[in-house]
Scaffold this motif. Structure first.
Motif, mmCIF file in Angstrom:
data_model
loop_
_atom_site.group_PDB
_atom_site.id
_atom_site.type_symbol
_atom_site.label_atom_id
_atom_site.label_comp_id
_atom_site.label_asym_id
_atom_site.label_seq_id
_atom_site.Cartn_x
_atom_site.Cartn_y
_atom_site.Cartn_z
ATOM 1 N N THR A 84 1.085 -1.045 0.045
ATOM 2 C CA THR A 84 0.112 0.122 0.070
ATOM 3 C C THR A 84 0.978 1.143 0.318
ATOM 4 O O THR A 84 1.831 1.938 0.202
ATOM 5 N N GLU A 85 -0.061 2.114 0.059
ATOM 6 C CA GLU A 85 1.153 3.799 0.278
ATOM 7 C C GLU A 85 2.089 3.973 1.092
ATOM 8 O O GLU A 85 2.469 4.619 1.008
ATOM 9 N N GLU A 86 1.293 3.621 2.746
ATOM 10 C CA GLU A 86 1.679 3.485 3.722
ATOM 11 C C GLU A 86 3.193 2.737 3.684
ATOM 12 O O GLU A 86 3.206 1.666 3.209
ATOM 13 N N ALA A 87 3.825 3.066 4.560
ATOM 14 C CA ALA A 87 4.905 2.603 5.269
ATOM 15 C C ALA A 87 4.771 1.769 6.158
ATOM 16 O O ALA A 87 4.027 1.349 7.196
ATOM 17 N N ARG A 109 13.741 7.673 14.509
ATOM 18 C CA ARG A 109 13.508 8.841 14.421
ATOM 19 C C ARG A 109 14.165 8.873 12.717
ATOM 20 O O ARG A 109 13.210 9.494 12.052
ATOM 21 N N GLU A 110 15.028 8.230 12.579
ATOM 22 C CA GLU A 110 15.612 8.515 11.676
ATOM 23 C C GLU A 110 15.096 7.108 10.048
ATOM 24 O O GLU A 110 14.578 8.283 8.829
ATOM 25 N N SER A 111 14.227 6.476 10.460
ATOM 26 C CA SER A 111 13.459 5.590 9.827
ATOM 27 C C SER A 111 12.021 6.553 9.538
ATOM 28 O O SER A 111 11.492 6.617 8.200
ATOM 29 N N LEU A 112 11.378 7.127 10.493
ATOM 30 C CA LEU A 112 10.077 7.888 10.302
ATOM 31 C C LEU A 112 10.936 9.159 9.374
ATOM 32 O O LEU A 112 9.769 9.365 8.735
ATOM 33 N N ARG A 113 11.243 10.074 9.491
ATOM 34 C CA ARG A 113 12.966 11.308 9.072
ATOM 35 C C ARG A 113 12.577 10.559 7.035
ATOM 36 O O ARG A 113 12.139 11.151 6.807
ATOM 37 N N ARG A 114 12.981 9.178 7.127
ATOM 38 C CA ARG A 114 12.872 8.998 5.482
ATOM 39 C C ARG A 114 11.584 8.380 4.547
ATOM 40 O O ARG A 114 11.395 8.244 4.437
ATOM 41 N N CYS A 115 10.844 7.742 5.746
ATOM 42 C CA CYS A 115 9.490 7.619 5.351
ATOM 43 C C CYS A 115 8.931 8.738 5.164
ATOM 44 O O CYS A 115 8.183 8.694 3.546
ATOM 45 N N ALA A 116 9.359 9.827 5.342
ATOM 46 C CA ALA A 116 8.234 11.022 5.440
ATOM 47 C C ALA A 116 8.912 11.741 4.014
ATOM 48 O O ALA A 116 8.427 12.504 2.757
ATOM 49 N N ALA A 117 10.444 11.614 4.144
ATOM 50 C CA ALA A 117 10.574 12.321 2.760
ATOM 51 C C ALA A 117 10.832 11.051 1.397
ATOM 52 O O ALA A 117 10.722 12.411 0.565
ATOM 53 N N ALA A 118 10.402 10.172 1.950
ATOM 54 C CA ALA A 118 10.065 9.259 0.547
ATOM 55 C C ALA A 118 8.532 9.416 0.675
ATOM 56 O O ALA A 118 7.733 9.013 -1.078
ATOM 57 N N GLY A 119 7.387 9.794 0.841
ATOM 58 C CA GLY A 119 6.151 11.118 0.242
ATOM 59 C C GLY A 119 5.269 10.100 1.200
ATOM 60 O O GLY A 119 4.336 9.895 1.641
ATOM 61 N N HIS A 120 5.496 9.361 2.124
ATOM 62 C CA HIS A 120 4.526 8.325 2.925
ATOM 63 C C HIS A 120 3.977 8.981 3.920
ATOM 64 O O HIS A 120 4.680 10.028 4.945
ATOM 65 N N GLY A 121 2.473 8.978 3.903
ATOM 66 C CA GLY A 121 1.405 9.518 4.005
ATOM 67 C C GLY A 121 1.535 9.418 6.024
ATOM 68 O O GLY A 121 1.369 9.874 7.013
ATOM 69 N N SER A 122 2.112 7.542 6.693
ATOM 70 C CA SER A 122 1.302 7.586 7.980
ATOM 71 C C SER A 122 2.701 5.781 7.320
ATOM 72 O O SER A 122 3.040 5.491 6.951
ATOM 73 N N VAL A 123 2.370 5.807 8.826
ATOM 74 C CA VAL A 123 3.586 5.101 9.381
ATOM 75 C C VAL A 123 2.822 3.670 9.859
ATOM 76 O O VAL A 123 2.384 4.121 10.854
#
Length: 170
Positions: A84-87, A109-123
């Motif tokens: 899906t589009e979520e991470a 923190r680094e995982s969330l930063r990278r997920c946001a940078a990749a355009g994911h809206g949520s984790v």
């Protein structure tokens, strides 16, 4: 913090197995935890290393003093076999000797930063319902249980999982 390399598989497997044996003691049958094998885990990890990366799985390791002390894996959310589009945060483990030192928070923190940078809206992530320590860890980071539960069984013992979610800001 850096991308995991194939040569890191043995140490990551050691952290993962020791992490399971520490975090899930009393939540899963001890016979199952005792039977976990670092060599078998590392063998699987090496065999699937390239394929997992091709599927969008990112593995990061945290180092202190040149030693790997933590590992995180994340990628596309899996709804069955559908991405899906979520991470999804698949796994995060810290060497049990390093608990409480901020390694897990740094990896998250680094995982969330990278997920946001990749355009994911949520984790999203799944955590054992009875794992109060992990649930507090995720809640302090802004994750919330979203009401989804999934049965999980280990050697005939029910160890259900609950799903947590966190919206990301870009």
């Amino acid at each position: 913090m850096r991308e995991m390399r194939l040569a890191d598989c043995d140490r990551v497997s050691e952290i993962r197995v020791r992490g399971w044996q520490s975090a899930y003691q009393g939540l899963m049958p001890q016979s199952f935890l005792d039977a976990l094998s670092v060599p078998k885990d590392a063998e699987w990890r090496r065999a699937h290393f390239s394929a997992r990366a091709e599927q969008g799985v990112v593995n990061l390791v945290a180092e202190q003093g040149g030693e790997i002390v933590g590992w995180v894996a994340y990628g596309p959310y899996r709804d069955g076999e559908v991405r899906t589009e979520e991470a999804e945060l698949y796994a995060i483990y810290v060497d049990p000797d390093r608990y409480g030192g901020g390694v897990g928070h740094a990896l998250l923190r680094e995982s969330l930063r990278r997920c946001a940078a990749a355009g994911h809206g949520s984790v999203l992530l799944w955590v054992l319902k009875g794992n109060a320590r992990a649930r507090r860890f995720y809640e302090r980071a802004g994750f919330r249980a979203d009401g989804m539960e999934e049965p999980f069984d280990v050697e005939g013992v029910a160890v259900p999982e609950v799903r947590y979610a966190k919206k990301l800001s870009h």
